[in-house]
Scaffold this active site. Sequence first.
Site, short mmCIF file in Angstrom:
data_model
loop_
_atom_site.label_atom_id
_atom_site.label_comp_id
_atom_site.label_asym_id
_atom_site.label_seq_id
_atom_site.Cartn_x
_atom_site.Cartn_y
_atom_site.Cartn_z
N GLU A 191 0.84 -1.20 0.00
CA GLU A 191 0.00 0.00 0.00
C GLU A 191 0.88 1.26 0.00
OE1 GLU A 191 -3.10 0.27 -0.39
OE2 GLU A 191 -3.52 2.30 0.26
N VAL A 223 17.63 6.82 5.22
CA VAL A 223 18.98 6.45 5.65
C VAL A 223 19.02 6.82 7.13
CG1 VAL A 223 21.43 6.94 5.41
CG2 VAL A 223 19.97 6.89 3.39
N SER A 229 8.23 -5.75 23.67
CA SER A 229 7.60 -4.43 23.74
C SER A 229 6.18 -4.45 23.17
CB SER A 229 8.42 -3.42 22.91
OG SER A 229 8.47 -3.82 21.55
N HIS A 283 10.90 -8.42 9.30
CA HIS A 283 12.12 -7.76 8.82
C HIS A 283 12.90 -8.69 7.89
CE1 HIS A 283 12.52 -4.80 12.47
NE2 HIS A 283 11.32 -4.79 11.91
N GLU A 285 17.74 -3.04 5.34
CA GLU A 285 16.71 -3.71 6.16
C GLU A 285 15.35 -3.32 5.59
OE1 GLU A 285 16.10 -4.05 10.81
OE2 GLU A 285 15.09 -2.29 10.01
N ASN A 305 2.00 -0.27 11.84
CA ASN A 305 2.84 0.91 11.61
C ASN A 305 2.41 2.07 12.53
OD1 ASN A 305 4.98 2.15 10.06
ND2 ASN A 305 3.38 3.50 9.28
N ILE A 313 4.12 5.46 17.06
CA ILE A 313 3.85 6.11 18.35
C ILE A 313 4.84 5.60 19.41
CG2 ILE A 313 2.11 6.43 20.18
CD1 ILE A 313 1.13 7.63 17.57
N GLU A 314 4.99 4.26 19.45
CA GLU A 314 5.85 3.66 20.47
C GLU A 314 7.30 4.11 20.29
OE1 GLU A 314 8.18 0.28 22.33
OE2 GLU A 314 8.24 1.10 20.32
P1 0O2 Z 1 15.37 3.40 14.02
O1 0O2 Z 1 15.28 4.76 14.61
O2 0O2 Z 1 14.08 2.94 13.43
O3 0O2 Z 1 16.51 3.26 13.08
P2 0O2 Z 1 18.49 -7.43 17.30
O4 0O2 Z 1 19.90 -7.47 17.78
O5 0O2 Z 1 18.28 -8.13 16.01
O6 0O2 Z 1 17.49 -7.84 18.34
P3 0O2 Z 1 18.29 -4.86 16.00
O7 0O2 Z 1 19.59 -4.91 15.30
O8 0O2 Z 1 17.90 -3.52 16.60
O9 0O2 Z 1 18.16 -5.89 17.18
O10 0O2 Z 1 17.24 -5.35 14.98
P4 0O2 Z 1 15.69 -5.33 15.07
O11 0O2 Z 1 15.20 -5.78 16.38
O12 0O2 Z 1 15.26 -6.07 13.88
O13 0O2 Z 1 15.33 -3.76 14.99
C1 0O2 Z 1 15.65 -2.97 13.91
C2 0O2 Z 1 14.62 -1.87 13.78
O14 0O2 Z 1 13.30 -2.39 13.98
C3 0O2 Z 1 14.71 -0.78 14.81
O15 0O2 Z 1 15.68 0.13 14.47
C4 0O2 Z 1 13.31 -0.19 14.76
O16 0O2 Z 1 13.11 0.58 13.60
C5 0O2 Z 1 12.49 -1.45 14.64
N1 0O2 Z 1 12.15 -1.95 15.98
C6 0O2 Z 1 12.68 -3.03 16.59
N2 0O2 Z 1 12.12 -3.20 17.80
C7 0O2 Z 1 11.22 -2.20 17.97
C8 0O2 Z 1 10.31 -1.85 19.02
O17 0O2 Z 1 10.22 -2.47 20.07
N3 0O2 Z 1 9.54 -0.72 18.82
C9 0O2 Z 1 9.59 -0.02 17.66
N4 0O2 Z 1 8.81 1.06 17.56
N5 0O2 Z 1 10.46 -0.31 16.66
C10 0O2 Z 1 11.25 -1.40 16.80
P5 0O2 Z 1 16.30 1.14 15.55
O18 0O2 Z 1 17.74 1.28 15.32
O19 0O2 Z 1 15.91 0.71 16.93
O20 0O2 Z 1 15.58 2.49 15.30
#
Ligand code: 0O2
Length: 273
Positions: free
Chosen positions: A41, A47, A115, A121, A140, A149, A154-155
């Site tokens: 959608e 980056v 959470s 992913h 990613e 989303n 929000i979270e």
């Molecule tokens: P930003 O600001 O979006 O770039 P892992 O070691 O695999 O557990 P990793 O490397 O953080 O952890 O990978 P993971 O869990 O796949 O998370 C990558 C991204 O997924 C995050 O990037 C977030 O965008 C999203 N994400 C993961 N967990 C959560 C969560 O609990 N809440 C929300 N809102 N997003 C989440 P960044 O770098 O955290 O942030």
Amino acid sequence: MEIQLWRELLEPYGLAVDELVVKFNHVKQQYQDAEMYSPIEIVSGRVKRISSILEKAHRKGVDLEELEQKIEDIAGIRLICQFVEDISTVVEIIRQRQDLEIKQEKDYISKSKPSGYRSYHIIAYYTVHTIHGPKRLEVEIQIRTLAMNFWSTIEHSLQYKYKEHMPDELRERLLRAADAVDALDNEMASVRDEIMDAQDSNRKKEKLISDILNNIENLYYVANKREVTKIQDEFFKLYQQDNMELLIRFSKQLDIIAETYRAQNIVNRRSYE
Ligand code: 0O2
């Protein structure tokens, strides 16, 4: 690292994001052009900001020299779907692509994160071509529904505000909200066929109206103005009745009229030659 070096590091990631956004939007467009339901959608990409890269590197104990190997989401693409069922279709589309080589898949849909976060992913290798030659990097791709989303946006902003000090009560409420999102997605899935039917007939109607208006516009160049105005009035009357069958019949008659004028025009042109 100096700002100039950051720019050099991030530039190919920017290129990868730009290219993949275009490519996935094209996938969506192809479905629409074929008058098919698109499992995608919304497409977006970003980056990762330098501050966010540094924060993640610090959190994970990653040295600056190994950022590109250890931080997998410097380039991020987000594909948002209407329904949970669409997510597996999109994953399959990605698995079939020749320009993306999947490194890892993380399924936070079947089992959400503690959470409450839900999303699918895919970490994939993608090659960009710069003036310095080809560069294979990691991207990613996050695939989730509109509802997921909404929750994660929000979270994420609350996480940003509280870091690791989110009050327990707020955390609880977010978990309850995540359950509500899950329930909403399930509810929507149960009426998916109905919603898709409605969207499908909307799309068909839009296309039919646009074909009719194109035909009327073209007639202005070749037919008698009074006759075209009459056709146009007739169309407005039918349009207000909102009856697809009548509109389809009208469109077919219009096709015949347009074709007759086209043929007539060719004959007239030939008789001048
Ligand atoms: P930003 O600001 O979006 O770039 P892992 O070691 O695999 O557990 P990793 O490397 O953080 O952890 O990978 P993971 O869990 O796949 O998370 C990558 C991204 O997924 C995050 O990037 C977030 O965008 C999203 N994400 C993961 N967990 C959560 C969560 O609990 N809440 C929300 N809102 N997003 C989440 P960044 O770098 O955290 O942030």
